[in-house]
Design a protein around this motif. Structure first.
Motif, PDB file in Angstrom:
ATOM      1  N   ILE A  20       0.822  -1.211   0.000  1.00 48.68           N
ATOM      2  CA  ILE A  20       0.000   0.000   0.000  1.00 48.68           C
ATOM      3  C   ILE A  20       0.858   1.264   0.000  1.00 48.68           C
ATOM      4  CG2 ILE A  20      -1.993  -1.100   1.060  1.00 48.68           C
ATOM      5  CD1 ILE A  20      -1.137   0.163   3.721  1.00 48.68           C
ATOM      6  N   GLU A  21       2.126   1.124   0.422  1.00 49.94           N
ATOM      7  CA  GLU A  21       3.064   2.245   0.346  1.00 49.94           C
ATOM      8  C   GLU A  21       3.703   2.240  -1.033  1.00 49.94           C
ATOM      9  OE1 GLU A  21       3.518   4.567   2.526  1.00 49.94           O
ATOM     10  OE2 GLU A  21       2.379   3.721   4.203  1.00 49.94           O
ATOM     11  N   ALA A  22       3.273   3.181  -1.892  1.00 50.62           N
ATOM     12  CA  ALA A  22       3.729   3.185  -3.282  1.00 50.62           C
ATOM     13  C   ALA A  22       5.248   3.269  -3.396  1.00 50.62           C
ATOM     14  CB  ALA A  22       3.078   4.345  -4.033  1.00 50.62           C
ATOM     15  N   ALA A  23       5.863   4.107  -2.580  1.00 48.95           N
ATOM     16  CA  ALA A  23       7.318   4.269  -2.653  1.00 48.95           C
ATOM     17  C   ALA A  23       8.040   2.971  -2.323  1.00 48.95           C
ATOM     18  CB  ALA A  23       7.776   5.388  -1.725  1.00 48.95           C
ATOM     19  N   GLN A  24       7.520   2.229  -1.335  1.00 47.78           N
ATOM     20  CA  GLN A  24       8.137   0.962  -0.954  1.00 47.78           C
ATOM     21  C   GLN A  24       7.992  -0.065  -2.069  1.00 47.78           C
ATOM     22  OE1 GLN A  24      10.024   0.417   1.499  1.00 47.78           O
ATOM     23  NE2 GLN A  24      10.156  -1.809   1.735  1.00 47.78           N
TER      24      GLN A  24
END
Length: 328
Positions: free
Chosen positions: A36-40
């Motif tokens: 859900i964390e796009a950067a991750q």
């Protein structure tokens, strides 16, 4: 043809699943990772040459098998979505938040003919493999287990029993013949009043072996240790150092005037520096290819969850009684 695989949840554990899959070209193709964390998701996808997703539903029809390393409260929903479409699932421990959810997942995997493996990674630690041999040869009378960790604020949906102690409960069920009975336990909450951060459970293993299992996530040092006592020896297994030390009781006697006494024979067993998670993932793929039952099957994961449930009911009941007594 390479098996298409994906990883859902690429935090501290999931990103290692992605790394290991990426090191198996020809055997698997890492299609994508979801978080859900796009950067991750983007960072991990860039590192390991696959596509990033922020919604795992977009990955559902793209893979034949999946590793799931999301928070425990999401295990059931995410795993059931993949199983419904016939994907094989490696599900990080604990299997689910409740026994009822675990039983439903197991039923679903059976109906779909899918491999369901639960990520009790310590089963693949060479220390545990060696302990199996030792326990077969030694009449163990007592076991003391410590799994201690510093506080980790990321774990918010599982207490210390479900998060940490479950590893050792699973190992004990593997090492010792049933029945395993919970005798009693105590616990304390230090950071979240609704969840235990420190717990001690006392168990009876079979007819003659007693065990004390301590789990903490409020200890400054990281400890993973099992001590086993028998009439002839004391065995200390360190999972972190991957070393087993055996102190044998002396056979000889003390000198006549008491100035000399043999203290015992010390044995050091050093084990191979293999990565347990890599071994776990290779085993998962082997089970898919050969259709054999995993070492840590859905049934095994569910058995550990049932033991957790018994221990939690007892300890939380004691905590509640203590709180009521304090209020009187």
């Amino acid at each position: 043809m390479a098996l298409r695989v994906g990883v859902v949840g690429v935090g501290s554990m999931g990103k290692n699943h992605a790394r290991i899959y990426s090191q198996m070209p020809g055997r698997v193709k890492l299609v994508g990772v979801a978080d859900i964390e796009a950067a991750q998701a983007q960072q991990v996808a860039h590192l390991y040459g696959c596509r990033p997703y922020t919604d795992y539903h977009d990955l559902l029809r793209e893979v034949d098998a999946v590793s799931i390393a999301v928070p425990t409260s999401l295990h059931f929903q995410v795993a059931s979505d993949f199983l419904e479409l016939g994907a094989h699932v490696l599900l990080e421990k604990p299997m689910t938040s409740t026994v009822e959810e675990g039983a439903r997942l197991l039923q679903m995997a059976r109906a779909q003919g899918c491999t369901l493996q639960v990520g009790h990674v310590e089963r693949f630690n060479p220390v545990v493999t060696e302990l199996q041999r030792i326990v077969r040869e030694e009449p163990i009378t007592a076991v003391n287990v410590q799994r201690l960790s510093p506080y980790d604020g990321r774990v918010v949906d599982a207490d210390v029993i479900l998060d940490l102690m479950i590893h050792d409960l699973d190992i004990l069920t593997m090492l010792f013949a049933p029945p395993i009975q919970h005798v009693g336990g105590i616990g304390r909450s230090l950071h979240n009043p609704d969840q235990l951060d420190y717990a001690v459970a006392m168990l009876q293993l079979g007819d003659e072996t007693l065990a004390t299992v301590t789990a903490s996530r409020v200890t400054a040092s990281r400890v993973r240790r099992m001590e086993l006592s028998s009439p002839a020896s004391w065995i200390v297994a360190d999972y972190v150092e991957r070393r087993i030390t055996i102190t044998r009781n002396p056979i000889g006697r003390a000198s006549r005037n008491g100035t000399y006494r043999q203290k015992g024979v010390l044995e050091q067993i050093y084990l191979p520096a293999q990565e347990p998670l890599a071994e776990e993932i290779r085993h998962f793929l082997d089970c898919i290819e050969t259709q054999k039952n995993p070492l840590v099957s859905g049934e095994t994961g569910l058995a550990a969850l049932k033991l957790v449930q018994v221990i939690k009911r007892d300890i939380y009941g004691r905590v509640a009684e203590r709180g009521m007594a304090a209020a009187l």
